[in-house]
Structures are given as structure tokens and as C-alpha cells.
Design a protein around this motif. Structure first.
Motif, PDB file in Angstrom:
ATOM      1  N   GLY A 135     -47.838  42.614  41.561  1.00 41.13           N
ATOM      2  CA  GLY A 135     -48.564  43.316  42.823  1.00 41.13           C
ATOM      3  C   GLY A 135     -50.044  43.129  42.732  1.00 41.13           C
ATOM      4  N   SER A 136     -50.150  41.237  41.840  1.00 41.89           N
ATOM      5  CA  SER A 136     -52.200  41.043  41.178  1.00 41.89           C
ATOM      6  C   SER A 136     -52.488  40.283  42.648  1.00 41.89           C
ATOM      7  N   GLY A 137     -51.612  39.999  44.032  1.00 41.53           N
ATOM      8  CA  GLY A 137     -52.597  39.947  44.908  1.00 41.53           C
ATOM      9  C   GLY A 137     -52.082  37.579  44.838  1.00 41.53           C
ATOM     10  N   LEU A 145     -45.181  49.767  45.564  1.00 40.42           N
ATOM     11  CA  LEU A 145     -45.280  49.845  44.441  1.00 40.42           C
ATOM     12  C   LEU A 145     -44.281  49.928  43.240  1.00 40.42           C
ATOM     13  N   CYS A 182     -55.839  53.244  40.372  1.00 44.87           N
ATOM     14  CA  CYS A 182     -55.540  52.531  40.779  1.00 44.87           C
ATOM     15  C   CYS A 182     -55.147  51.484  39.970  1.00 44.87           C
ATOM     16  N   LEU A 192     -45.133  48.651  51.946  1.00 43.75           N
ATOM     17  CA  LEU A 192     -45.477  48.149  50.677  1.00 43.75           C
ATOM     18  C   LEU A 192     -45.685  49.805  49.763  1.00 43.75           C
ATOM     19  N   LEU A 216     -52.299  44.845  44.917  1.00 42.55           N
ATOM     20  CA  LEU A 216     -51.314  45.885  45.708  1.00 42.55           C
ATOM     21  C   LEU A 216     -51.749  47.493  45.992  1.00 42.55           C
ATOM     22  N   THR A 250     -41.839  47.798  44.427  1.00 40.27           N
ATOM     23  CA  THR A 250     -42.181  45.956  43.964  1.00 40.27           C
ATOM     24  C   THR A 250     -41.923  46.333  42.005  1.00 40.27           C
ATOM     25  N   ARG A 305     -54.675  48.560  48.371  1.00 43.70           N
ATOM     26  CA  ARG A 305     -54.225  47.856  49.334  1.00 43.70           C
ATOM     27  C   ARG A 305     -53.472  48.733  50.334  1.00 43.70           C
ATOM     28  N   ILE A 306     -53.379  49.869  49.895  1.00 42.20           N
ATOM     29  CA  ILE A 306     -51.515  50.562  49.690  1.00 42.20           C
ATOM     30  C   ILE A 306     -52.709  51.571  50.232  1.00 42.20           C
TER      31      ILE A 306
END
Length: 619
Positions: free
Chosen positions: A324-326, A527, A481, A525, A486, A530, A489-490
Motif C-alpha cells: 500500500g505504499s504506492g 487495505l 491513515c 480497494l 493506499l 492487501t 486513497r481509500i
């Protein structure tokens, strides 16, 4: 389009502004040197009378904050024949400048001269130099469209001939250098535009420039090339003949290599088509990429740096980070931005199946070979031996300029087989950890986003007005967050889908640790899912350890403490902790005072560990 000095430019949004596009500089002090020397404040010209006061201002600005000796000012004002009262007159000019410019800049006496501190001001010469440097770098890296835009912006900084209203003594020393820099920028901008296929739009501009500077062979050579690529060969022949005649009559010389070369290429019919655009097969880039600006710039630099020497190898860069770190979004953004520098294409492959299992290198190679134009039955060759596929891949990429983007690598074997062969190609890969036997020369680890970037990411999703309306709730949401892209974004997607709901309402739900992970899910999406996929990649024994570690809290903690909590021997606990670090589900801390390794949880991974059912550990 020509400016008042006859130099072509194309206006570019934000160009020439060192504060960046969209910056508010309405109240800033601005100085111009690339034209008549002048000073303006908030768009209003500051009155300065006479060539000598403009000369003093120009000399001080050109010194860039360094000391300007009285003797240097005297030479610029009077040459080799200063009057007896030169020092007094210089003092008067400086005093008048101080009064006219006010407190926006400082001019102070230092030893035998003066120093002008104009760091807060906007100076056209410095803007030109910055944009020209960036444009030159883009041109060297074959980013022709960007190079043309940047160099066009640099030329837009000019408003006439440099230093138009200063003394002849300063003019003879400084103008030739500045005008040479402008000519170089113009030359490079035309080269960039030609390389990008803008030959038809360049023809009118080059006709005007050649008419103005008939003995400039470079401009005439570019005009011949532009006419040739525009299918206007008869005119190109005429342009060459006229240039040869002028050079003979005026200088008694024949055309040089550049002009002759352009003419011969036209006669041979070389390169009449527009340069080939790269074939790009990548995931879509974000509509507005936010955050990771420094990381993106560093990745671009690594990928575009040309290898040198006979033993040069393809560039290989790995991006790592927790789930989730992009990583994928950053790799896609950088690859899209670098595509122009890889004319043979940009290809992308996922190294994991949808269920999270690693794809065999042979299957990935077959997909890449198909994307590179191999025969349609290439996919069937996945049944062939890996060595044969690697040989075909390396033969195909030996002389190519190709960018290969591989997402979610789990082993070095996956990457080694997929490294392109040619030194002009590059590999950009992402992974949650650093696989063993990795061929990457550079590794970049992504940490959490800072608060400012996190807020900007939310603003892109829900709008700046909505973010500004609830600053306290936004701060709380960003904290919950924990800088994970991620999660942000969610949260942004949930807010954007319910524009009538307040940020505070979602923030309140995230405030409760028991509902936080459930709230960080929207559409596809999720988390928790993931994190679960990342956990499934670990050995079963290590995956079972993670929930038991939740009781130690965020950390830092040692393997000894982990062993006490889990009931494992310290060596077994350390092995599990190291595997969790390799999977980016734990963070390794610097050694403690006793030399013990220490570990720390990311807050959201800790929540996931705390909500995962515990299974009995093998003793």
C-alpha cells in the motif's frame, strides 16, 4: 512567434517563473536583464533614470550576491577613464537605488565594494538559466517534447536584446555572452522540435530566422531539414544554393559540415518520416500524481542516465516498500514520463497472479516477447525451456532502447531472467522486499508520506475546498491513515463518493481502532485484503507469528521480547522477524544500546495483526 529581438519563442504556461506555475508573485519584486534593465513591483515599473543607474543595478544583479568592488563598478560606468569623483558618484547611484527599491532588497557596503541581496526577487536571467539547464538535460535524455517546452519557456524570458539601456563599457563585456546563451537555447529548442516531429510548424519560424541571420549555417541546415521532412525539397535546394552563394560572396568560404550534411541527407532521401513514437504498454497513470516528487525525480535520473564504457550494462532500479505504499503508482508515473527516451517501447508485466502466487519467469517472458512484436504463437512458447526464451529475449533486446517495468517481484530469479540485454535499455521493478541475487544497481525504499503530501493526495480526490473547510478533521484523518498512500486513497474515494457527508464523520469512524480497517475499504480497494495477501507470501510459521506480536505494541522491540511473547526460542523469533522485515510487514530499527536488532510496526499493520485470529504456534 518572435519577440522584440527577433528570437523565436512559444509561450509556455508557468515558464520563466522560479516560483513554479501558479505561484502567487503579484507582490514580488522583479528584475529584468534580458532586455532593457528594469525593476517592477506588483506589475508597476519602478522609475530609474539614466544609463548609469541601470548599469549599477545590472552589475550588482549579475554578481549573484557576491561582492562587487568599487573598481568593477567604475570600469562598467566609465571604462578606463573614470572621473576624479567616481567613488562619490557610485555612492550616489547606490543610494538612489536603495531609495527606489525600498526594503524589498538590501544593498549594503562590504569592504571595498557593495553586495546586493536579491534572493527574494524574481530575476529573468536566473529563470532563463534554470529552464535552459532543465531543457538541455531533457534533450540529452531524448525527452524531446519536454525539452522543447522547457527551452521555449527559457526563450520566453527574453524581452529584447540583453542590457539594452546600460553603458557601452558594460555592454561590450556582458552582452556577447548572454546573446550566445540565447542562441544556444534557440538552437537546442529547434533541435528538440525537429526530433519530436514539429517540422511543418517550424518552417515559417526558420524562414524568418534565416532571412534575419543569412550567414548562420546552423539555422539554414535546420530549415533544409524541416523543408525536406515537409516534402518541400525544391525549396530546400533553393535555400542551400542561396546559403552557398552568400557564404562565398561575404566570407569566401564553402558550406560547413552541418549545412552540407543536411543537404546531402535530403538528396539521399534520408529520414523523410516523423521520428517513431515509442509503443507504451503500461497501466494508466494517476490523473493527478501527488507526493513522491523527490523519489520520482531520482528514479527518472537513474533510468535516463546513459551507461558509459565498453562494459556498460542496462540500468536496473528497484522500488521497495510496505504493502500500500504506492510502489506501482510511482513506477507507472515515472515510466510514462520516461517513455520518450525509450523509442523501442515500454513494456509492463505483473510478476504475481491474481491469487498472489508468483508467475513463472517463462510465462512472463512469453508475454513480453508478444508485446515486443514476436509471432502470435509466442504465448505457446511458455511450455519451452526458460533458457530458450531468455536467449530469444536477449537477442531481441541486444540493440534496443527499451524500458521494462516489472511489478511485484518476489525473487531475484524472476528479475534476472527479465533483464534486457542492451546497455541502452533499462529495468524498473517493484517489490515489497529486496530479493536475493538482485540485478538492480539501485534500490529505493518508500516510507510513509509526510502530512503535507497526504493532505494534497486527499485534496486531489475530494477537492481543495472541502479539505479547507474541515482542517481539524482532515488532520485527524491523515493521522489515522499513518502516511500510507493506499489508506489515503481509500479514504479519499469514500469521501468523493459521498460529497454530502463531512470529513469529520469518516474521521470519527477511523478514530476507533476496532472499525478503522473495516472503514479503509471501498470498491476493489481493501487495505486488510492487501495486508492479507502480503501475509500469505510468508512461510506458514512466520505468518502465524504476526498476530501474537500485536501484544508488544508499536515498538521498538527486540527478538528476545518477541520470543517471550510468542514462546519461541530467541533464534526462532529472530528468524520470523527478519522474514517479516523482508516482506515489509515490519520495520527494522537501528541497533539498540546493547547491540540488539530492534523492530517496529507500522500503525496499520499493527491493527491488522491485532485483528487477525491467533493460531497455536509450533514449539
Amino acid at each position: 512567434m518572435l519577440n522584440s529581438a527577433g528570437v523565436a519563442f512559444r509561450p509556455v504556461e508557468g515558464a520563466g517563473d522560479p516560483h513554479g506555475p501558479g505561484a502567487d508573485t503579484s507582490g514580488a519584486l522583479e528584475f529584468r536583464l534580458l532586455g532593457p534593465v528594469s525593476a517592477t513591483r506588483a506589475g508597476t515599473v519602478i522609475p530609474l533614470s539614466g544609463a548609469k543607474i541601470h548599469t549599477v543595478l545590472a552589475v550588482l544583479l549579475l554578481a549573484r550576491g557576491a561582492l562587487v568592488a568599487d573598481s568593477r563598478l567604475s570600469t562598467a560606468l566609465w571604462g578606463d577613464a573614470p572621473p576624479p569623483t567616481s567613488n562619490a558618484q557610485i555612492y550616489t547611484y547606490v543610494s538612489r537605488l536603495r531609495k527606489a527599491l525600498g526594503n524589498y532588497v538590501q544593498i549594503f557596503r562590504k569592504g571595498p565594494g557593495y553586495v546586493l541581496d536579491a534572493r527574494a526577487a524574481k530575476i529573468d536571467l536566473f529563470s532563463f538559466e534554470r529552464l535552459e539547464r532543465l531543457g538541455r538535460q531533457a534533450l540529452e535524455e531524448n525527452r524531446h517534447e519536454e525539452a522543447g517546452r522547457l527551452l521555449g519557456g527559457a526563450l520566453d524570458c527574453w524581452s529584447g536584446y540583453a542590457l539594452e539601456n546600460v553603458t557601452e563599457h558594460l555592454l561590450q563585456f556582458e552582452r556577447p555572452r548572454l546573446e550566445f546563451l540565447r542562441a544556444q537555447a534557440l538552437e537546442r529548442r529547434i533541435e528538440a522540435d525537429l526530433s519530436f516531429g514539429r517540422h511543418r510548424s517550424l518552417v515559417p519560424e526558420l524562414l524568418s530566422l534565416v532571412a534575419r541571420f543569412p550567414m548562420d549555417e546552423n539555422l539554414r541546415a535546420h530549415l533544409i531539414t524541416a523543408l525536406h521532412r515537409s516534402d518541400r525539397q525544391a525549396e530546400a535546394v533553393q535555400v542551400y544554393g542561396e546559403g552557398r552563394r552568400i557564404l562565398d560572396e561575404q566570407l569566401g568560404v564553402v558550406p560547413g559540415q552541418l549545412l552540407s550534411g543536411a543537404y546531402l541527407r535530403m538528396l539521399r532521401g534520408e529520414r523523410t518520416d516523423t521520428p517513431r513514437r515509442p509503443h507504451v504498454l503500461l497501466p494508466g497513470r494517476a490523473a493527478a500524481f501527488t507526493g513522491r516528487t523527490a523519489e520520482a525525480a531520482r528514479l527518472r535520473s537513474l533510468l535516463l542516465r546513459r551507461p558509459a564504457g565498453p562494459a556498460a550494462r542496462p540500468r536496473a532500479v528497484l522500488v521497495t516498500g510496505m504493502p500500500g505504499s504506492g510502489k506501482t503508482a510511482l513506477a507507472a508515473e515515472v515510466a510514462h514520463g520516461c517513455a520518450e527516451a525509450f523509442p523501442d517501447g515500454v513494456v509492463h508485466a505483473d510478476l504475481q497472479d491474481t491469487d498472489g502466487t508468483a508467475r513463472p519467469p517463462a510465462a512472463v517472458l512469453a508475454d513480453i516477447l508478444a508485446a515486443l512484436g514476436e509471432t502470435p504463437d509466442t504465448r505457446q512458447t511458455a511450455r519451452q525451456g526458460l533458457n530458450e526464451l531468455v536467449s530469444r529475449y536477449r537477442a531481441l533486446t541486444a540493440d534496443a532502447r527499451l524500458l521494462v517495468v516489472l511489478d511485484d517481484a518476489s525473487s531475484g530469479v524472476q528479475l534476472t531472467a527479465l533483464l534486457p540485454a542492451g546497455p541502452d535499455s533499462a529495468l524498473l521493478a517493484t517489490s515489497r522486499g529486496r530479493p536475493a541475487c538482485l540485478p538492480a544497481g539501485h534500490t529505493m525504499n518508500l516510507g510513509p508520506l509526510g502530512d503535507e503530501d497526504a493532505v494534497a493526495l486527499l485534496a486531489e480526490a475530494v477537492g481543495a475546498d472541502r479539505i479547507r473547510a474541515e482542517p481539524a478533521a482532515v488532520r485527524d484523518l491523515v493521522r489515522y491513515c499513518a502516511g500510507l498512500p493506499l489508506a489515503l486513497r481509500i479514504a479519499g474515494a469514500r469521501l468523493a463518493a459521498r460529497p454530502h457527508r463531512t470529513v469529520a464523520r469518516l474521521s470519527a469512524r477511523l478514530a476507533d481502532p476496532h472499525t478503522r480497517l473495516a472503514a479503509l475499504s471501498y470498491g476493489n480497494l481493501n487495505l486488510a485484503r492487501t495486508f492479507g495477501r502480503a501475509l500469505a507470501r510468508l512461510t506458514p510459521a512466520t505468518a502465524a507469528v504476526l498476530p501474537w506480536l500485536a501484544s508488544v505494541g508499536p515498538g521498538p522491540f527486540t527478538a528476545r521480547l518477541a520470543g517471550e511473547v510468542t514462546g519461541l526460542a530467541e533464534t526462532e523469533a529472530e528468524r520470523a522477524l527478519e522474514e517479516l522485515v523482508d516482506g515489509s510487514l515490519l520495520l527494522a530499527e537501528p541497533d539498540g544500546a546493547l547491540g540488539e536488532d530492534r523492530y517496529r510496526f507500522h500503525p496499520l499493520v499493527l491493527l491488522h495483526a491485532d485483528t487477525t485470529p491467533r493460531r497455536e504456534l509450533p514449539r
